[in-house]
Design a protein around this motif. Structure first.
Motif, mmCIF file in Angstrom:
data_model
loop_
_atom_site.group_PDB
_atom_site.id
_atom_site.type_symbol
_atom_site.label_atom_id
_atom_site.label_comp_id
_atom_site.label_asym_id
_atom_site.label_seq_id
_atom_site.Cartn_x
_atom_site.Cartn_y
_atom_site.Cartn_z
ATOM 1 N N PRO A 1 -7.076 39.324 -55.182
ATOM 2 C CA PRO A 1 -7.701 39.626 -53.885
ATOM 3 C C PRO A 1 -7.933 41.123 -53.683
ATOM 4 O O PRO A 1 -7.089 41.951 -54.052
ATOM 5 C CB PRO A 1 -6.691 39.091 -52.869
ATOM 6 N N ILE A 2 -9.076 41.437 -53.115
ATOM 7 C CA ILE A 2 -9.405 42.820 -52.747
ATOM 8 C C ILE A 2 -8.909 43.039 -51.320
ATOM 9 O O ILE A 2 -9.354 42.367 -50.388
ATOM 10 C CB ILE A 2 -10.924 43.054 -52.836
ATOM 11 N N ARG A 3 -7.968 43.951 -51.167
ATOM 12 C CA ARG A 3 -7.333 44.191 -49.866
ATOM 13 C C ARG A 3 -8.176 45.182 -49.056
ATOM 14 O O ARG A 3 -8.319 46.338 -49.439
ATOM 15 C CB ARG A 3 -5.921 44.724 -50.067
ATOM 16 N N GLY B 1 -6.038 51.082 -57.382
ATOM 17 C CA GLY B 1 -5.689 49.736 -56.965
ATOM 18 C C GLY B 1 -6.373 48.662 -57.791
ATOM 19 O O GLY B 1 -6.658 48.835 -58.985
ATOM 20 N N THR B 2 -6.675 47.546 -57.146
ATOM 21 C CA THR B 2 -7.334 46.426 -57.827
ATOM 22 C C THR B 2 -8.682 46.851 -58.417
ATOM 23 O O THR B 2 -9.081 46.387 -59.486
ATOM 24 C CB THR B 2 -7.543 45.270 -56.840
ATOM 25 N N ALA C 1 -20.048 36.504 -53.533
ATOM 26 C CA ALA C 1 -20.116 36.941 -54.933
ATOM 27 C C ALA C 1 -18.939 36.430 -55.757
ATOM 28 O O ALA C 1 -18.799 36.805 -56.933
ATOM 29 C CB ALA C 1 -20.153 38.463 -54.991
ATOM 30 N N GLY C 2 -18.089 35.598 -55.155
ATOM 31 C CA GLY C 2 -16.953 35.051 -55.887
ATOM 32 C C GLY C 2 -15.749 35.975 -55.940
ATOM 33 O O GLY C 2 -14.836 35.756 -56.748
ATOM 34 N N LEU C 3 -15.711 36.973 -55.095
ATOM 35 C CA LEU C 3 -14.587 37.912 -55.057
ATOM 36 C C LEU C 3 -13.600 37.464 -53.986
ATOM 37 O O LEU C 3 -13.983 37.138 -52.864
ATOM 38 C CB LEU C 3 -15.078 39.328 -54.754
ATOM 39 N N GLU C 4 -12.331 37.445 -54.339
ATOM 40 C CA GLU C 4 -11.286 37.085 -53.378
ATOM 41 C C GLU C 4 -11.024 38.253 -52.433
ATOM 42 O O GLU C 4 -11.108 39.422 -52.832
ATOM 43 C CB GLU C 4 -10.000 36.692 -54.102
ATOM 44 N N SER D 1 -0.541 51.593 -53.372
ATOM 45 C CA SER D 1 -0.110 50.222 -53.678
ATOM 46 C C SER D 1 -0.434 49.241 -52.558
ATOM 47 O O SER D 1 -0.246 48.032 -52.729
ATOM 48 C CB SER D 1 1.404 50.198 -53.937
ATOM 49 N N LEU D 2 -0.967 49.738 -51.416
ATOM 50 C CA LEU D 2 -1.107 48.884 -50.237
ATOM 51 C C LEU D 2 -2.533 48.457 -49.916
ATOM 52 O O LEU D 2 -2.726 47.615 -49.037
ATOM 53 C CB LEU D 2 -0.519 49.607 -49.006
#
Length: 528
Positions: free
Chosen positions: A379-381, A305-306, A405-408, A427-428
Motif C-alpha cells: 500500500p502507498i501511504r 519509502g514504498t 491503476a491497480g495500486l494499493e 518510515s511513516l
C-alpha cells in the motif's frame, strides 16, 4: 508547508444564534469552545484587540524550526529578518541598513546592520546577536541548512557589518534570508538554544501569552524601531495600531466561515471556495478576499519509502490526473488553472520542460509501468489533513486514481500538526499533500529543491543541475537554466506540482488597512 503564497482560499451551515450553541457545536466538532467564541471569550480589558481565526495550532513558536506557513504567519510579527519582500516581491532591507555589498566575484557578501534596533527585553541589538542567530538558523532551519552548504563562514566584520563568505556565488542567498517561514530571524544571543524557551525578537509585536489549542496573544511593542520608508508589501514602515492580536486555532473550515459571518472573528484564513457565495451575501459586515495566483498544491514523494525508486514514482505520476485533483479541490474553474509550467508565462523561469509527464491520468500506462518497476502490491501511504479542506478532497480523488491503476492505497487523515511531525519520519509515509506560494525565487519552494527536506531527494543529477542554476548570478542566463531543473523534477519525481489556485479568506469590515498577503500580516492595520 509548507509553506504559503501570493496575496489574496466544504460546506457551510447556519449562523450561530447564541454562545450556548457555539459551545455545544464546539464539543461536537472537537474544537475548543474558546476557539469559537473569539473575542467574546476574553474578559473585556478596554484594549484595542482583534480575533484572528487560523487553520490550527502552530506546532512551535520557533521561527526557524519549520517551513509551516502558520508558524511563519504568527511569528513574523515577533521576529524580523535582515531582508524582506515588497509588494512586487523585490528584496528590500528590514533589519539590514541597506542592500549588501558583493565582493570577490560573488563569494563575499557584506550586510550592514541598522542602528537603534531594540529587542523586546529592552536590550539593544548587537552584531554578535545577528551572527549567532544566523549560525543557529544554518544549523536548525530546513532553509538555513541549504544555505549552510554554500557558506564558508558568517562573521562580524565590524560592530555594524556582518560578512558571508561563500564557497561559490549563490544567487538565492538574499531571498533565503528574506522568507518568513523557516525564518532567518534575529534574536538575542542569550536566548539561543537547541529548543527555544524565550521568544524575544525585534518585531512590532511581542509574545504575551500562549495557551495551546486555545490562543496565542501578541501585544504591541512600544519601543519598536520602525523603518522610515513608506509601507510596501512586507517592507517599509511597520506600525502596530492594534494593541493585541489574538490568533485562535479553528481547525474546522466551516467554523471559520460561520465565525467571521457572525462577527466572532475579525479575520478568517483559508476558507473553502464554495463558501464564496455566502461571504458575498454576508452583508456590509464581512469582506471576502480572493487572492489571485495564490499558490500551488503539490504532492511530496518519500524517496526512502514504498516509492523509493524513480521508476515506482513515475508509475504513480502516470496514474495522476492533475485536472481531476484541482477540480476536486477548488470546484469552480475561476479558482484554479492547470499547466505543466511551474512559473507563469512572462516570468524568467517559465518553461514547459517535462510537460509530457504532466496530467497523464492513464491507468493502463501506470499499471504497465508498475509491472516493469516490480511493484509488489504494497500500500502507498498517503498523508493528508482536513484542516486544509482542499488537501483532503485531493486525497480522496488521488486514492481513486491509484486504485484505477491497480495500486494499493492507505489513506491516513490526520490533523496538520501531526502531519508535520510524521513527514519527518521516512518510515511513516509515502506521499503527503501540501501547498506553497508562487515565489519569484525558485529555490524558496518547494523545500525539496534544497537539502534535508522531507522526501530526501538527493541524487548526483540534482546536485549538478542545481549547482549550475544557483551559481549563475546573471538572470538572463539563470532563467533558461530552470528548464533543466524542471525536466529533472518530472523525471525523478521528488514532488508533483498540480496546478495554480486562487485563495479565499475574509475579514470584518471594521478591520481597515489589511491587504491580503502571502502570510497574513496585521501591522499597519486598524480597527474602525
Amino acid at each position: 508547508m509548507q509553506s504559503r503564497a501570493f496575496p489574496g482560499q466544504s460546506r457551510s451551515g447556519q449562523p450561530f444564534d447564541s454562545r450556548r450553541r457555539q459551545v455545544l457545536l464546539a464539543g461536537a466538532l472537537g474544537v475548543p469552545a474558546l476557539s469559537l467564541m473569539g473575542r467574546s471569550a476574553f474578559a473585556a480589558n478596554g484594549k484595542n484587540s482583534v480575533s484572528l481565526a487560523m487553520i490550527g495550532e502552530p506546532q512551535t513558536l520557533d521561527p526557524m524550526f519549520t517551513t509551516a506557513d502558520l508558524v511563519g504567519t504568527l511569528m513574523q510579527h515577533v521576529y524580523e529578518p535582515l531582508y524582506t519582500f515588497d509588494s512586487h516581491w523585490r528584496i528590500v532591507p528590514m533589519l539590514a541598513a541597506a542592500m549588501p555589498t558583493v565582493l570577490d566575484g560573488g563569494k563575499q557578501v557584506d550586510i550592514p546592520l541598522r542602528k537603534g534596533l531594540v529587542f523586546h527585553d529592552g536590550k539593544p541589538v548587537q552584531i554578535g546577536d545577528v551572527v549567532a542567530s544566523l549560525k543557529r538558523w544554518m544549523e536548525v532551519s530546513p532553509r538555513g541548512k541549504s544555505v549552510a552548504a554554500e557558506v564558508v563562514s558568517v562573521e562580524a566584520a565590524s560592530d555594524s557589518v556582518l560578512t558571508f563568505k561563500l564557497k561559490s556565488p549563490y544567487a538565492p542567498l538574499l531571498a533565503q534570508l528574506a522568507l518568513p517561514t523557516s525564518m532567518a530571524a534575529v534574536m538575542p544571543a542569550s536566548t539561543i538554544a537547541a529548543q527555544l524557551t524565550e521568544f524575544i525578537g525585534t518585531g512590532p509585536y511581542r509574545l504575551k501569552e500562549r495557551r495551546p489549542d486555545q490562543y496565542t496573544i501578541l501585544e504591541k511593542f512600544d519601543q519598536y524601531a520602525a523603518r522610515t520608508e513608506a509601507p510596501d508589501g512586507y517592507g517599509g514602515r511597520r506600525i502596530a495600531y492594534i494593541q493585541e492580536l489574538r490568533f485562535i486555532p479553528v481547525p474546522d473550515s466551516n467554523t471559520r466561515v460561520e465565525g467571521v459571518l457572525s462577527g466572532q472573528f475579525d479575520f478568517a484564513d483559508l476558507l473553502p471556495t464554495e463558501a464564496a457565495g455566502r461571504l458575498e451575501q454576508g452583508g456590509k459586515q464581512v469582506v471576502p478576499l480572493i487572492g489571485k495566483n495564490f499558490g500551488f498544491p503539490y504532492l511530496v514523494f518519500n524517496t526512502k519509502g514504498t516509492l523509493d525508486s524513480a521508476a515506482l514514482r513515475q508509475t504513480a505520476q502516470a496514474a495522476i490526473g492533475a485536472e481531476e485533483l484541482m477540480a476536486a479541490a477548488f470546484g469552480d474553474p475561476k479558482f484554479f488553472s492547470i499547466g505543466a509550467n511551474f512559473f507563469p508565462q512572462g516570468t524568467p523561469y517559465y518553461s514547459l520542460a517535462g510537460q509530457e509527464r504532466y496530467n497523464v491520468n492513464d491507468p493502463k500506462k501506470a499499471a504497465e509501468l508498475a509491472k516493469k518497476a516490480g511493484y509488489a502490491g504494497k500500500p502507498i501511504r498517503i498523508l493528508a489533513s482536513r484542516q486544509y479542506e482542499f488537501h483532503y478532497n485531493m486525497a480522496l480523488v488521488l486514492s481513486e486514481q491509484f486504485k484505477r491503476a491497480g495500486l494499493e492505497v492507505d489513506l491516513q487523515v490526520v490533523d496538520w500538526a501531526t502531519l508535520l511531525q510524521r513527514r519527518n519520519d521516512p518510515s511513516l509515509w509515502d506521499i503527503y499533500i501540501t501547498h506553497s506560494g508562487i515565489f519569484p525565487e525558485p529555490m524558496l519552494s518547494p523545500p525539496q529543491l534544497g537539502d534535508n527536506a522531507p522526501g530526501w531527494w538527493e541524487t548526483p543529477e540534482k546536485k549538478a543541475v542545481l549547482d549550475a542554476f544557483n551559481r549563475e548570478m546573471d538572470l538572463s542566463k539563470r532563467g533558461p537554466l530552470w528548464g533543466t531543473v524542471q525536466e529533472l523534477v518530472y523525471e525523478q519525481v521528488p514532488f508533483i506540482e498540480l496546478g495554480k489556485f486562487n485563495s479565499l479568506s475574509a475579514r470584518s469590515a471594521k478591520l481597515q488597512g489589511y491587504n491580503p498577503s502571502a502570510w497574513p500580516a496585521f501591522w499597519n492595520v486598524k480597527l474602525a
